[in-house]
Motif scaffolding. Structure first.
Motif, PDB file in Angstrom:
ATOM      1  N   ARG A 143      47.538 -86.015  60.621  1.00 44.75           N
ATOM      2  CA  ARG A 143      48.086 -84.708  60.282  1.00 44.75           C
ATOM      3  C   ARG A 143      46.947 -83.763  59.952  1.00 44.75           C
ATOM      4  N   CYS A 144      47.065 -82.516  60.395  1.00 42.72           N
ATOM      5  CA  CYS A 144      46.062 -81.490  60.108  1.00 42.72           C
ATOM      6  C   CYS A 144      46.781 -80.235  59.624  1.00 42.72           C
ATOM      7  N   ASP A 145      46.159 -79.529  58.687  1.00 38.93           N
ATOM      8  CA  ASP A 145      46.683 -78.231  58.289  1.00 38.93           C
ATOM      9  C   ASP A 145      45.517 -77.349  57.849  1.00 38.93           C
ATOM     10  N   ALA A 146      45.816 -76.210  57.264  1.00 36.74           N
ATOM     11  CA  ALA A 146      44.778 -75.229  56.925  1.00 36.74           C
ATOM     12  C   ALA A 146      43.826 -75.701  55.831  1.00 36.74           C
ATOM     13  N   VAL A 147      44.226 -76.691  55.016  1.00 38.19           N
ATOM     14  CA  VAL A 147      43.363 -77.140  53.918  1.00 38.19           C
ATOM     15  C   VAL A 147      42.727 -78.502  54.150  1.00 38.19           C
ATOM     16  N   GLY A 148      43.042 -79.156  55.287  1.00 37.62           N
ATOM     17  CA  GLY A 148      42.410 -80.440  55.546  1.00 37.62           C
ATOM     18  C   GLY A 148      43.191 -81.300  56.519  1.00 37.62           C
ATOM     19  N   PHE A 149      42.931 -82.611  56.436  1.00 35.91           N
ATOM     20  CA  PHE A 149      43.595 -83.533  57.356  1.00 35.91           C
ATOM     21  C   PHE A 149      43.846 -84.875  56.674  1.00 35.91           C
ATOM     22  N   ALA A 150      44.899 -85.552  57.157  1.00 37.61           N
ATOM     23  CA  ALA A 150      45.274 -86.869  56.649  1.00 37.61           C
ATOM     24  C   ALA A 150      44.844 -87.927  57.655  1.00 37.61           C
ATOM     25  N   VAL A 151      44.337 -89.039  57.129  1.00 35.78           N
ATOM     26  CA  VAL A 151      43.878 -90.154  57.954  1.00 35.78           C
ATOM     27  C   VAL A 151      44.661 -91.399  57.568  1.00 35.78           C
ATOM     28  N   MET A 152      45.154 -92.114  58.570  1.00 34.40           N
ATOM     29  CA  MET A 152      45.772 -93.415  58.351  1.00 34.40           C
ATOM     30  C   MET A 152      44.728 -94.463  58.713  1.00 34.40           C
ATOM     31  N   PHE A 153      44.418 -95.352  57.768  1.00 34.72           N
ATOM     32  CA  PHE A 153      43.414 -96.382  57.995  1.00 34.72           C
ATOM     33  C   PHE A 153      43.904 -97.420  59.001  1.00 34.72           C
ATOM     34  N   ASP A 154      42.975 -97.982  59.784  1.00 30.74           N
ATOM     35  CA  ASP A 154      43.303 -99.064  60.716  1.00 30.74           C
ATOM     36  C   ASP A 154      43.687-100.334  59.962  1.00 30.74           C
ATOM     37  N   LYS A 155      43.008-100.571  58.837  1.00 29.89           N
ATOM     38  CA  LYS A 155      43.300-101.733  57.982  1.00 29.89           C
ATOM     39  C   LYS A 155      43.524-101.227  56.571  1.00 29.89           C
ATOM     40  N   LEU A 156      44.447-101.855  55.859  1.00 28.44           N
ATOM     41  CA  LEU A 156      44.745-101.460  54.486  1.00 28.44           C
ATOM     42  C   LEU A 156      43.577-101.770  53.554  1.00 28.44           C
ATOM     43  N   ILE A 157      43.377-100.915  52.565  1.00 35.19           N
ATOM     44  CA  ILE A 157      42.443-101.202  51.481  1.00 35.19           C
ATOM     45  C   ILE A 157      43.202-102.062  50.482  1.00 35.19           C
ATOM     46  N   ASP A 158      42.587-103.086  49.965  1.00 39.31           N
ATOM     47  CA  ASP A 158      43.209-103.911  48.937  1.00 39.31           C
ATOM     48  C   ASP A 158      43.475-103.046  47.703  1.00 39.31           C
ATOM     49  N   PHE A 182      43.538 -88.145  52.241  1.00 40.49           N
ATOM     50  CA  PHE A 182      43.575 -86.743  52.649  1.00 40.49           C
ATOM     51  C   PHE A 182      42.219 -86.133  52.341  1.00 40.49           C
ATOM     52  N   VAL A 183      41.590 -85.528  53.354  1.00 38.82           N
ATOM     53  CA  VAL A 183      40.281 -84.906  53.225  1.00 38.82           C
ATOM     54  C   VAL A 183      40.462 -83.393  53.246  1.00 38.82           C
ATOM     55  N   CYS A 184      39.953 -82.715  52.217  1.00 39.90           N
ATOM     56  CA  CYS A 184      40.039 -81.260  52.143  1.00 39.90           C
ATOM     57  C   CYS A 184      38.867 -80.642  52.885  1.00 39.90           C
ATOM     58  N   THR A 185      39.184 -79.787  53.843  1.00 40.52           N
ATOM     59  CA  THR A 185      38.156 -79.106  54.627  1.00 40.52           C
ATOM     60  C   THR A 185      38.798 -77.977  55.404  1.00 40.52           C
ATOM     61  N   ARG A 186      38.021 -76.986  55.736  1.00 40.16           N
ATOM     62  CA  ARG A 186      38.489 -75.931  56.644  1.00 40.16           C
ATOM     63  C   ARG A 186      38.107 -76.261  58.082  1.00 40.16           C
ATOM     64  N   ARG A 187      37.375 -77.358  58.235  1.00 45.18           N
ATOM     65  CA  ARG A 187      36.971 -77.828  59.558  1.00 45.18           C
ATOM     66  C   ARG A 187      38.225 -78.267  60.319  1.00 45.18           C
ATOM     67  N   LYS A 188      38.326 -77.892  61.556  1.00 43.87           N
ATOM     68  CA  LYS A 188      39.468 -78.279  62.397  1.00 43.87           C
ATOM     69  C   LYS A 188      39.237 -79.690  62.934  1.00 43.87           C
ATOM     70  N   MET A 189      40.189 -80.555  62.707  1.00 42.63           N
ATOM     71  CA  MET A 189      40.117 -81.918  63.203  1.00 42.63           C
ATOM     72  C   MET A 189      41.324 -82.132  64.105  1.00 42.63           C
ATOM     73  N   VAL A 190      41.130 -82.769  65.219  1.00 38.70           N
ATOM     74  CA  VAL A 190      42.185 -82.983  66.203  1.00 38.70           C
ATOM     75  C   VAL A 190      43.059 -84.168  65.780  1.00 38.70           C
ATOM     76  N   GLN A 191      44.381 -83.958  65.791  1.00 28.41           N
ATOM     77  CA  GLN A 191      45.295 -85.058  65.506  1.00 28.41           C
ATOM     78  C   GLN A 191      45.091 -86.136  66.559  1.00 28.41           C
ATOM     79  N   GLY A 192      45.004 -87.389  66.116  1.00 30.82           N
ATOM     80  CA  GLY A 192      44.747 -88.517  67.009  1.00 30.82           C
ATOM     81  C   GLY A 192      43.270 -88.903  67.071  1.00 30.82           C
ATOM     82  N   ARG A 193      42.388 -88.077  66.491  1.00 30.95           N
ATOM     83  CA  ARG A 193      40.946 -88.353  66.483  1.00 30.95           C
ATOM     84  C   ARG A 193      40.663 -89.596  65.639  1.00 30.95           C
ATOM     85  N   ILE A 194      39.831 -90.481  66.148  1.00 25.81           N
ATOM     86  CA  ILE A 194      39.380 -91.668  65.417  1.00 25.81           C
ATOM     87  C   ILE A 194      38.162 -91.264  64.600  1.00 25.81           C
ATOM     88  N   ILE A 195      38.155 -91.617  63.311  1.00 29.18           N
ATOM     89  CA  ILE A 195      36.992 -91.317  62.478  1.00 29.18           C
ATOM     90  C   ILE A 195      36.585 -92.548  61.681  1.00 29.18           C
TER      91      ILE A 195
END
Length: 115
Positions: free
Chosen positions: A75-90, A41-54
């Motif tokens: 997921r995006c909300d007023a305090v940031g956005f959640a990212v699901m990784f393409d590959k798991l971190i060990d 989860f990244v905290c930011t007021r920046r608007k990020m589009v759900q489905g965006r690849i980063i």
């Protein structure tokens, strides 16, 4: 009621460190609130589009390197956005990395991140 914590497959660790990420709109640096093998989860007021690849670049202080991860904004909300990784971190990386992480039963709230 089904909270985000209950929908996660993998545990999250409370964190507070700066990470760089690259999206279609540009390159940014913001504060990570929590991280786990499957996402962040990244905290930011920046608007990020759900489905965006980063591309997220996370510092691994013990190894003096950056871990580069691809993921999708789920997921995006007023305090940031959640990212699901393409590959798991060990999971071992959380033991080796000196992030001062704790298990995220309760993550930091936005007031904690302002200080």
């Amino acid at each position: 009621m089904n909270s985000a914590r209950n929908r996660r497959r993998y545990p999250r660790h409370t964190a507070q460190f700066s990470a760089k990420y690259i999206a279609k709109e540009g390159m940014y640096r913001d504060l990570v609130k929590d991280i786990g093998p499957g996402g962040v989860f990244v905290c930011t007021r920046r608007k990020m589009v759900q489905g965006r690849i980063i591309n997220l670049q996370i510092p691994i202080l013990v190894f003096d390197k950056r871990l580069s991860l691809m993921g999708t904004v789920v997921r995006c909300d007023a305090v940031g956005f959640a990212v699901m990784f393409d590959k798991l971190i060990d999971e071992k990386i959380f033991n080796a990395a000196d992030w001062g992480l704790t298990c995220a039963e309760d993550s930091l709230d936005s007031e904690d991140l302002k200080n």
